[in-house]
Design a protein around this motif. Structure first.
Motif, PDB file in Angstrom:
ATOM      1  N   ASN A  15      51.090  42.290   3.495  1.00  0.00           N
ATOM      2  CA  ASN A  15      49.835  41.628   3.129  1.00  0.00           C
ATOM      3  C   ASN A  15      49.694  41.476   1.615  1.00  0.00           C
ATOM      4  O   ASN A  15      49.147  40.475   1.147  1.00  0.00           O
ATOM      5  N   GLN A  18      51.256  38.328   0.685  1.00  0.00           N
ATOM      6  CA  GLN A  18      50.765  37.193   1.463  1.00  0.00           C
ATOM      7  C   GLN A  18      51.750  36.712   2.529  1.00  0.00           C
ATOM      8  O   GLN A  18      51.916  35.505   2.738  1.00  0.00           O
ATOM      9  N   GLU A  20      52.861  35.655   6.111  1.00  0.00           N
ATOM     10  CA  GLU A  20      52.071  34.874   7.051  1.00  0.00           C
ATOM     11  C   GLU A  20      52.451  35.195   8.492  1.00  0.00           C
ATOM     12  O   GLU A  20      53.579  35.584   8.768  1.00  0.00           O
ATOM     13  N   HIS A  21      51.506  34.999   9.383  1.00  0.00           N
ATOM     14  CA  HIS A  21      51.727  35.105  10.831  1.00  0.00           C
ATOM     15  C   HIS A  21      52.425  36.410  11.207  1.00  0.00           C
ATOM     16  O   HIS A  21      53.464  36.407  11.871  1.00  0.00           O
ATOM     17  N   CYS A  40      57.310  38.238  10.587  1.00  0.00           N
ATOM     18  CA  CYS A  40      56.397  37.483   9.743  1.00  0.00           C
ATOM     19  C   CYS A  40      57.163  36.331   9.114  1.00  0.00           C
ATOM     20  O   CYS A  40      58.373  36.214   9.301  1.00  0.00           O
ATOM     21  N   SER A  43      56.307  31.196   2.938  1.00  0.00           N
ATOM     22  CA  SER A  43      56.168  29.749   2.782  1.00  0.00           C
ATOM     23  C   SER A  43      57.435  29.071   2.281  1.00  0.00           C
ATOM     24  O   SER A  43      57.561  27.854   2.389  1.00  0.00           O
ATOM     25  N   GLN A  92      59.309  29.566   8.410  1.00  0.00           N
ATOM     26  CA  GLN A  92      58.614  29.151   9.631  1.00  0.00           C
ATOM     27  C   GLN A  92      59.540  28.359  10.561  1.00  0.00           C
ATOM     28  O   GLN A  92      59.555  28.581  11.774  1.00  0.00           O
ATOM     29  N   LYS A 115      47.005  35.109  13.106  1.00  0.00           N
ATOM     30  CA  LYS A 115      47.127  33.661  13.155  1.00  0.00           C
ATOM     31  C   LYS A 115      48.168  33.226  14.184  1.00  0.00           C
ATOM     32  O   LYS A 115      49.305  33.616  14.135  1.00  0.00           O
TER      33      LYS A 115
END
Length: 117
Positions: A15, A18, A20-21, A40, A43, A92, A115
């Motif tokens: 965290n 940052q 994500e997911h 996780c 980006s 991703q 998310k």
């Protein structure tokens, strides 16, 4: 999950950078090599490398043993192995391509998920 300090620390470090997911899978009853798998994504490759380097640095400061790491040179899919906690950091597109969440969902439902993907 709350009583696993190492897992809590890893989630905090993710965290902080940052990630994500974030999804956590408790596989202790279905897996012989680890208790928790954390998945996780970042980006970009550079973001993934920053996430991984941060958790490696913080783990060393916390005196956690790091059993292995892979993928740092490319940043598409990075794995950090703490023994009882294994962290997968994906781009991703790679996470979707390999459908890693589906694989681990066959073992157990995620105990923590941020998310929807």
């Amino acid at each position: 999950m709350a009583d696993n300090i190492k897992l809590t620390d890893v989630l905090n470090w993710l965290n902080e950078k940052q990630a994500e997911h974030i999804a956590v899978y408790d596989v202790a009853n279905n897996c012989s090599y680890t208790d928790f798998i954390v998945v996780c994504n970042g980006s970009a490759d550079l973001h993934n490398k920053a996430i991984a380097n941060h958790i490696l640095l913080m783990a060393k400061k916390s005196k956690y043993q790091i059993l292995g790491k892979a993928g740092l040179e490319y940043g598409q899919w990075i794995l950090v192995d703490f023994g009882d906690v294994i962290v997968h950091i994906f781009r991703q597109e790679k996470r979707e391509y390999y459908d890693i969440d589906q694989l681990f969902s066959e073992l157990t439902e995620p105990i923590k998920e941020e998310k929807d993907l």
